[in-house]
Motif scaffolding. Sequence first.
Motif, PDB file in Angstrom:
ATOM      1  N   CYS A  22     -87.206-106.464 -80.676  1.00  0.00           N
ATOM      2  CA  CYS A  22     -88.152-106.693 -79.463  1.00  0.00           C
ATOM      3  C   CYS A  22     -87.441-105.943 -78.173  1.00  0.00           C
ATOM      4  O   CYS A  22     -86.456-105.954 -77.996  1.00  0.00           O
ATOM      5  N   GLY A  23     -88.311-104.883 -77.760  1.00  0.00           N
ATOM      6  CA  GLY A  23     -87.582-104.115 -76.643  1.00  0.00           C
ATOM      7  C   GLY A  23     -88.426-103.885 -75.495  1.00  0.00           C
ATOM      8  O   GLY A  23     -88.325-102.943 -74.555  1.00  0.00           O
ATOM      9  N   THR A  24     -89.223-104.981 -75.337  1.00  0.00           N
ATOM     10  CA  THR A  24     -90.081-104.837 -73.857  1.00  0.00           C
ATOM     11  C   THR A  24     -89.848-106.284 -73.240  1.00  0.00           C
ATOM     12  O   THR A  24     -89.797-107.241 -73.726  1.00  0.00           O
ATOM     13  N   THR A  25     -90.582-106.274 -71.815  1.00  0.00           N
ATOM     14  CA  THR A  25     -90.212-107.653 -71.342  1.00  0.00           C
ATOM     15  C   THR A  25     -91.557-107.899 -70.959  1.00  0.00           C
ATOM     16  O   THR A  25     -92.672-107.281 -71.173  1.00  0.00           O
ATOM     17  N   ALA A  26     -91.656-109.317 -70.794  1.00  0.00           N
ATOM     18  CA  ALA A  26     -93.142-109.990 -70.545  1.00  0.00           C
ATOM     19  C   ALA A  26     -93.756-109.680 -69.409  1.00  0.00           C
ATOM     20  O   ALA A  26     -93.015-109.478 -68.242  1.00  0.00           O
ATOM     21  N   GLU A  27     -94.999-110.074 -69.223  1.00  0.00           N
ATOM     22  CA  GLU A  27     -95.913-109.910 -68.012  1.00  0.00           C
ATOM     23  C   GLU A  27     -96.974-110.981 -68.298  1.00  0.00           C
ATOM     24  O   GLU A  27     -97.228-111.342 -69.560  1.00  0.00           O
ATOM     25  N   THR A  28     -97.846-111.126 -67.215  1.00  0.00           N
ATOM     26  CA  THR A  28     -98.733-111.982 -67.308  1.00  0.00           C
ATOM     27  C   THR A  28    -100.364-111.201 -67.173  1.00  0.00           C
ATOM     28  O   THR A  28    -100.341-110.378 -66.145  1.00  0.00           O
ATOM     29  N   VAL A  29    -101.166-111.602 -68.247  1.00  0.00           N
ATOM     30  CA  VAL A  29    -102.525-110.872 -67.914  1.00  0.00           C
ATOM     31  C   VAL A  29    -103.524-112.091 -68.005  1.00  0.00           C
ATOM     32  O   VAL A  29    -103.264-113.053 -68.636  1.00  0.00           O
ATOM     33  N   SER A  30    -104.775-111.668 -67.766  1.00  0.00           N
ATOM     34  CA  SER A  30    -105.667-112.528 -67.889  1.00  0.00           C
ATOM     35  C   SER A  30    -106.296-112.725 -69.167  1.00  0.00           C
ATOM     36  O   SER A  30    -106.087-111.876 -69.988  1.00  0.00           O
ATOM     37  N   ILE A  31    -106.873-113.912 -69.893  1.00  0.00           N
ATOM     38  CA  ILE A  31    -107.189-114.103 -71.089  1.00  0.00           C
ATOM     39  C   ILE A  31    -108.097-113.129 -71.624  1.00  0.00           C
ATOM     40  O   ILE A  31    -108.178-112.521 -72.930  1.00  0.00           O
ATOM     41  N   ASP A  32    -108.911-112.497 -70.739  1.00  0.00           N
ATOM     42  CA  ASP A  32    -110.029-111.271 -71.226  1.00  0.00           C
ATOM     43  C   ASP A  32    -109.171-109.997 -71.422  1.00  0.00           C
ATOM     44  O   ASP A  32    -109.933-109.192 -71.977  1.00  0.00           O
ATOM     45  N   ASP A  33    -108.062-109.919 -70.867  1.00  0.00           N
ATOM     46  CA  ASP A  33    -107.178-108.692 -71.235  1.00  0.00           C
ATOM     47  C   ASP A  33    -106.235-108.698 -72.051  1.00  0.00           C
ATOM     48  O   ASP A  33    -105.504-107.791 -72.438  1.00  0.00           O
ATOM     49  N   ALA A  34    -106.183-109.955 -72.731  1.00  0.00           N
ATOM     50  CA  ALA A  34    -105.183-110.298 -73.790  1.00  0.00           C
ATOM     51  C   ALA A  34    -105.342-109.652 -75.137  1.00  0.00           C
ATOM     52  O   ALA A  34    -104.380-109.568 -75.848  1.00  0.00           O
ATOM     53  N   PRO A  35    -106.486-109.463 -75.576  1.00  0.00           N
ATOM     54  CA  PRO A  35    -106.753-108.917 -77.041  1.00  0.00           C
ATOM     55  C   PRO A  35    -105.935-107.681 -77.157  1.00  0.00           C
ATOM     56  O   PRO A  35    -105.750-106.691 -76.398  1.00  0.00           O
ATOM     57  N   ALA A  36    -105.312-107.788 -78.301  1.00  0.00           N
ATOM     58  CA  ALA A  36    -104.576-106.416 -78.910  1.00  0.00           C
ATOM     59  C   ALA A  36    -103.317-106.676 -78.178  1.00  0.00           C
ATOM     60  O   ALA A  36    -102.257-105.860 -78.670  1.00  0.00           O
ATOM     61  N   ARG A  37    -102.896-107.526 -77.385  1.00  0.00           N
ATOM     62  CA  ARG A  37    -101.469-107.595 -76.892  1.00  0.00           C
ATOM     63  C   ARG A  37    -100.672-108.731 -77.705  1.00  0.00           C
ATOM     64  O   ARG A  37    -101.163-109.372 -78.572  1.00  0.00           O
TER      65      ARG A  37
END
Lengths: 398, 398
Positions: A22-37
């Motif tokens: 894994c080469g990236t860091t975490a962030e927070t998104v709304s549930i409706d922006d979560a698909p494919a993440r």
Amino acid sequence: MLVVPTLTFEQARACILEQVTCGTTAETVSIDDAPARVLAQDLAADRDYPPLPRSARDGFAVRAADLPGRLRVIGEAPAGVHFAGTVGPGEAVEIMTGAQMPAGADAVVMVEHTSVEGEEVIIDRSAAAGDNFTEAGAEAAAGEVVLTRGSRIGATEVALLATIGATTVPVYGRPRTAILATGDELVAIDAFPDPWQIRNSNAHALAAQVARAGGCPQILPVARDTVEAATPLIERGLESDLLLLSGGVSAGKYDIIERVLDRLGAEFFFDRVLIQPGQPLVFGRARGTFFFGLPGNPASTMVTFELFARAALEVLGGQVGPTLPITLARLTHEFRQRPGLTRFPPARLGADRPEVTPVRWSGSGDVPALCRANAFLVTDPERDYWPAGELIRVLPKR
Amino acid sequence: MLVVPTLTFEQARACILEQVTCGTTAETVSIDDAPARVLAQDLAADRDYPPLPRSARDGFAVRAADLPGRLRVIGEAPAGVHFAGTVGPGEAVEIMTGAQMPAGADAVVMVEHTSVEGEEVIIDRSAAAGDNFTEAGAEAAAGEVVLTRGSRIGATEVALLATIGATTVPVYGRPRTAILATGDELVAIDAFPDPWQIRNSNAHALAAQVARAGGCPQILPVARDTVEAATPLIERGLESDLLLLSGGVSAGKYDIIERVLDRLGAEFFFDRVLIQPGQPLVFGRARGTFFFGLPGNPASTMVTFELFARAALEVLGGQVGPTLPITLARLTHEFRQRPGLTRFPPARLGADRPEVTPVRWSGSGDVPALCRANAFLVTDPERDYWPAGELIRVLPKR
């Protein structure tokens, strides 16, 4: 001189999955922006699921020992309403799918198997304790991990996030993926090429594939076939999380990409894989960034991305255990190949049926043929012939 | 009273594909925004592909009749450069993959099968005319349609659009899809439900599925289980291109959705399909808008969307001939079912292998089990038993 191994299809996949992390860091998104993440933390159930025993049917909640028989209906339990009463001997409660089971009841009889007369319900068949309802906690216990870090979020994961009240979701960032097409024959897609030139289709096709696999594509200017032209562009690409090169990696004397990467201190894990399309294929790391040197023929570029670079991109983006959905289908026509390589020729799956038809194509430059396909065959390198009706492995386009 | 047919899985799919037609208008987007959209026009090749005979290998362009033999190298033809000379008897031109074939040559010998001495190349094997190059126009002739209206644009289509210089692309609009969850047991996903309530997961899962299938989702407020509450929301939903309802369509007495739709003048094409999960399933049209009444259990909602509503959405959005990618895999464990229905239980495909393992689940409310799956089995309604090692149909999650 470089000494780099040639690998089989399976070895090359294993090599990538062994090297990349894994080469990236975490962030927070709304549930409706979560698909494919990709989920960046384990998430646990906030309560038992179901929280109380829950009817799986519309019908009557009963005591199984009373059946068959005629029962007195003492009330009704719709979904979403607390039912406070208790089902005693000889009694039943009318119940809806999703409703809480009333105390005392140990089975649900489907409404289709009942008839009502006044305040009574007549049930001619027997029932077993446990019929047609789900025990509290049967799907998940409070505090139990129900979604694990590294899961790619699809519709079912959205359903579970919503179920447990995860309105915001910790996800990994999208890997920044530089795309560098190389070759003197390439012109921009809005130019009109001379007969010996082609438009730079690979960069745009790769950008679509990168986005589909969860990455952020960045198309760099075309690198011409000289060390001087290619070096600064490769250096720029190595500032990303992943660098995809297309062209410049076969045995031709203008294929200078491997030489440039070598001068930049690259480590090469393989530079040839026993597959077709796409035999010359480089995987390595330079300045801390993984790179793929994909062959320049359009079909080879796209197929090798799907087979190899996509897995690296998915792992860089935090996904755990990426896989290829390889299944089987029956050939509608016979199929022949020269053995020795795992081949991925374009093919067409039948409508809603496990049948597959090879698509006629003229080789790795034939993009129109790829567009008539919706899948690739995955051949066994040891065979040369499959009769019509035989099973063969298939990889649907994604 | 309504008299509406019960259909098999195959009949229900056929019914939808027969009823629905394209329902949106075209717009123009840039090629990099085209992925996942549907092409709204046929597009033709702007020139022959390849425009000139093109080498498929790095090596030497030769006259096949001269081989085996020792040939004089009269020049080199890299990709992207016009080569003006002609290959005469006893001569060869060094050539790169993708380069134009020189006049006079009728075959390419791969560099791996040659050795160079001074100005000569030694080739120990014979060659056939046509070896290792692609004839002009072999992939597509100028003016030939290479991408047809109704194609869903993926990476291979982007490659072809770029190849023919289509920097802007005519695509269909995304169908506006209203999502209306019904039921007194539902609370918002940011609320803390009582034990007899559940969060409205279906609306958010459906929104993810709609977006994935190319639609524009719009989540409406939850409809409570009364005619008065449901009617205005259903009317609002019918102003969209497609209305998806979840819940309210089984035999329970609070399932008032069908009654409301009937009062609004709906035509019903079916209201039950012989599948599991998802047996009660309504498809119809009211006020010119198609609607689906999907069952409310989360697994049923999601599976019936994928099997049925997705096809309707795809056709409304201009796609021609949507299909389900149903293939085969070998069961790692035995599988049993009660016959009579086509069942779609959750399952897990092996990593890169055509093997499938059923996932243990407690029924259509069990969302955690769906998240452990990456596919669904597609059972034969006539069978009750599959031994381990047997083939079974599978539908990967999309």
